[in-house]
Design an enzyme around this catalytic site. Structure first.
Site, short mmCIF file in Angstrom:
data_model
loop_
_atom_site.label_atom_id
_atom_site.label_comp_id
_atom_site.label_asym_id
_atom_site.label_seq_id
_atom_site.Cartn_x
_atom_site.Cartn_y
_atom_site.Cartn_z
N HIS A 228 -5.06 11.17 -3.01
CA HIS A 228 -3.78 11.72 -3.54
C HIS A 228 -3.66 11.95 -5.04
CE1 HIS A 228 -3.03 7.37 -3.95
NE2 HIS A 228 -2.27 7.73 -4.90
N ASP A 230 -0.45 11.23 -7.91
CA ASP A 230 1.05 10.80 -8.00
C ASP A 230 1.83 11.75 -8.41
OD1 ASP A 230 -0.19 8.08 -7.20
OD2 ASP A 230 -0.30 7.36 -9.41
N HIS A 285 -7.00 10.48 -6.66
CA HIS A 285 -7.68 9.29 -6.70
C HIS A 285 -7.52 8.72 -5.04
CE1 HIS A 285 -3.56 8.74 -8.15
NE2 HIS A 285 -3.40 7.54 -7.66
N ARG A 295 -8.24 -7.01 -1.88
CA ARG A 295 -8.08 -6.39 -3.18
C ARG A 295 -6.54 -6.20 -3.21
NH1 ARG A 295 -7.54 -1.12 -4.92
NH2 ARG A 295 -8.15 -1.10 -7.34
C1 LIG Z 1 8.45 7.05 -6.57
C2 LIG Z 1 7.41 7.18 -5.87
C3 LIG Z 1 5.95 7.83 -5.85
C4 LIG Z 1 5.66 7.14 -4.46
C5 LIG Z 1 6.56 7.72 -3.74
C6 LIG Z 1 7.50 6.78 -4.33
O1 LIG Z 1 8.96 7.22 -3.84
C7 LIG Z 1 7.43 5.51 -4.27
C8 LIG Z 1 6.18 5.15 -3.75
C9 LIG Z 1 5.04 5.80 -4.35
C10 LIG Z 1 3.74 6.12 -3.77
C11 LIG Z 1 2.87 4.80 -4.12
C12 LIG Z 1 1.45 4.98 -3.28
C13 LIG Z 1 0.80 6.39 -3.03
C14 LIG Z 1 1.89 7.39 -3.14
C15 LIG Z 1 1.41 8.70 -2.94
C16 LIG Z 1 2.93 7.13 -1.94
O2 LIG Z 1 2.68 7.16 -0.59
O3 LIG Z 1 3.55 6.41 -2.31
C17 LIG Z 1 3.18 7.18 -4.12
C18 LIG Z 1 4.17 8.18 -4.21
C19 LIG Z 1 3.79 9.36 -4.93
O4 LIG Z 1 3.56 9.38 -6.32
O5 LIG Z 1 3.86 10.42 -4.53
O1 AKG Z 2 -5.05 0.55 -5.27
C1 AKG Z 2 -5.48 1.52 -6.15
O2 AKG Z 2 -6.29 1.33 -7.00
C2 AKG Z 2 -4.70 2.79 -5.99
C3 AKG Z 2 -3.15 2.55 -5.85
C4 AKG Z 2 -2.49 3.92 -6.07
O3 AKG Z 2 -3.19 4.97 -6.32
C5 AKG Z 2 -0.94 3.96 -5.99
O4 AKG Z 2 -0.33 2.94 -5.72
O5 AKG Z 2 -0.63 5.13 -6.18
FE FE2 Z 3 -1.78 6.50 -6.44
#
Ligand SMILES: C=C1C[C@]23C[C@@]1(O)CC[C@H]2[C@@]12CCC[C@@](C)(C(=O)O1)[C@H]2[C@@H]3C(=O)O
Ligand code: AKG
Ligand code: FE2
Length: 358
Positions: A228, A230, A285, A295
């Site tokens: 994905h 961010d 990533h 981890r």
């Molecule tokens: C602000 C945010 C980015 C995120 C979605 C969220 O609302 C809170 C969690 C974030 C996260 C962390 C893990 C990977 C990710 C793709 C997810 O599923 O939740 C990211 C979201 C994002 O960056 O789109």
């Molecule tokens: O665990 C990791 O190294 C990646 C975590 C991540 O990509 C995320 O929290 O958005």
């Molecule tokens: Fe991420």
């Protein structure tokens, strides 16, 4: 009222049954629902390379050039001499370990609601895949007080203090990195009004995502967190001493980002890609798992004020470089991501071109 990201998923609830959270410790074989093949994710078995991500010492006199180069080539880099005390990194790692080691019934007391943003659960992106990911997560947005009280009724204040201190340091570091990155493109402090009177991005908003990837019986067939980008301006990630983070580049393939004690990883997100009119890529990533050690990773997801319109910076747009993206807020982008996931950038880009031709 100061608006936050908290209500962004009210109109985009994501249904992931909590029964999807397995009891990782009792599984000796990978269940089918956790076994990934290229059918489940096109890039699952894409080639890997032993190239390495730029490693930048923030006290280097050429730091600006190095950051600029890493941002345009990889959209990611590792940093050292970043000013975040190692004691604080130990503290946040301790908090993360303590949280995920709690019994499941206790963690579920702070479960994230389907239409909510904070709390315990599987990653939001789980809803886009047929297979389950070998991980559990906890998201903090705003004050963690209520959730932490449910997790640790007697010690919540101690943990809240760690989060607060971590946020303060990360916010400063994110602002510094933002100026280094944008400065390399000739963008100056006066070009970003929302950075505020002392250019410290006080109005910025952020989330903290704590991730746990338990020991896995068949790591080669499992996925910790699927590929994905961010939805942020940038993400600053701390990983414990166990490798797992990988970043992808079309011409290189997957590379593993080794944990270097005390260092942090910086990933550029989709909003910085939009702001720079596509000059900086947002990095794809994922996290892999292993069969020896569990981890932890701790991500600081940093973005603009949630209702502020973000669009390509005028300084980076000219007759030869027309704007590639329309204006939208972080909230709107997250809502788009909740529907279009990894196609979100091309979705909003096409939206702009169809708008111009109509
Ligand atoms: C602000 C945010 C980015 C995120 C979605 C969220 O609302 C809170 C969690 C974030 C996260 C962390 C893990 C990977 C990710 C793709 C997810 O599923 O939740 C990211 C979201 C994002 O960056 O789109
Ligand atoms: O665990 C990791 O190294 C990646 C975590 C991540 O990509 C995320 O929290 O958005
Ligand atoms: Fe991420």
């Amino acid at each position: 009222m100061h608006s936050t990201l908290s209500d962004v998923f009210i109109s985009h609830p994501i249904h992931i049954p909590l029964s999807n959270l397995p009891d990782f410790t009792s599984l000796r074989h990978l269940p089918d629902s956790y076994t990934w093949t290229p059918k489940d994710d096109l890039l699952f078995s894409a080639s890997s390379s032993d190239e390495s991500l730029p490693f930048i010492d923030l006290s280097d006199p050429h730091v600006a050039t190095r950051v600029g180069h890493a941002c345009t080539t990889w959209g990611a880099f590792q940093i050292t001499n970043h000013g975040v005390p190692s004691r604080l990194l130990d503290d946040i790692e301790f908090l993360t370990g303590s949280l995920f080691r709690l019994p499941v019934h206790r963690k579920l007391k702070a479960a994230r609601r389907e239409d909510g943003i904070s709390g315990y659960g599987v990653a939001r992106i789980a809803s886009f895949f047929n297979k389950q990911m070998w991980s559990e997560g906890f998201t903090v947005i705003g004050s963690p007080l209520d959730d932490f009280h449910k997790l640790w009724p007697k010690q919540h204040l101690k943990y809240c203090k760690i989060i607060q201190e971590y946020e303060e340091h990360m916010q400063k570091l994110a602002a510094k990195l933002m100026w280094l990155a944008l400065g390399s493109l000739g963008v100056e402090e006066k070009d970003i009004e929302w950075a505020g009177p002392i250019s410290d991005f006080q109005g910025a908003q952020a989330a903290i995502q704590l991730n746990h990837y338990p020991i896995c019986p068949e790591p080669d067939r499992a996925m910790g967190l699927a590929a994905h980008t961010d939805s942020t301006l940038m993400t600053i990630l701390y990983q414990n001493n166990t490798a797992g983070l990988q970043v992808f580049r079309d011409d290189v393939g997957w590379i593993t980002v080794p944990p270097v004690p005390g260092s942090l990883v910086v990933n550029l997100g989709d909003l910085l890609h939009i702001l720079t009119n596509g000059i900086f890529p947002s990095v794809l990533h994922r996290a892999r798992v292993n069969h020896l050690r569990s981890r932890f990773s701790m991500a600081y997801l940093w973005g603009p004020p949630s209702d502020l319109m973000i669009s390509p910076l005028p300084k980076l747009v000219d007759p030869l470089h027309s704007p590639l993206y329309p204006s939208l807020t972080w909230k709107q982008y997250l809502a788009t991501k909740a529907t279009h996931f990894n196609q979100s950038l091309s979705f909003i880009r096409n939206y702009l071109s169809s708008d111009q031709t109509s």
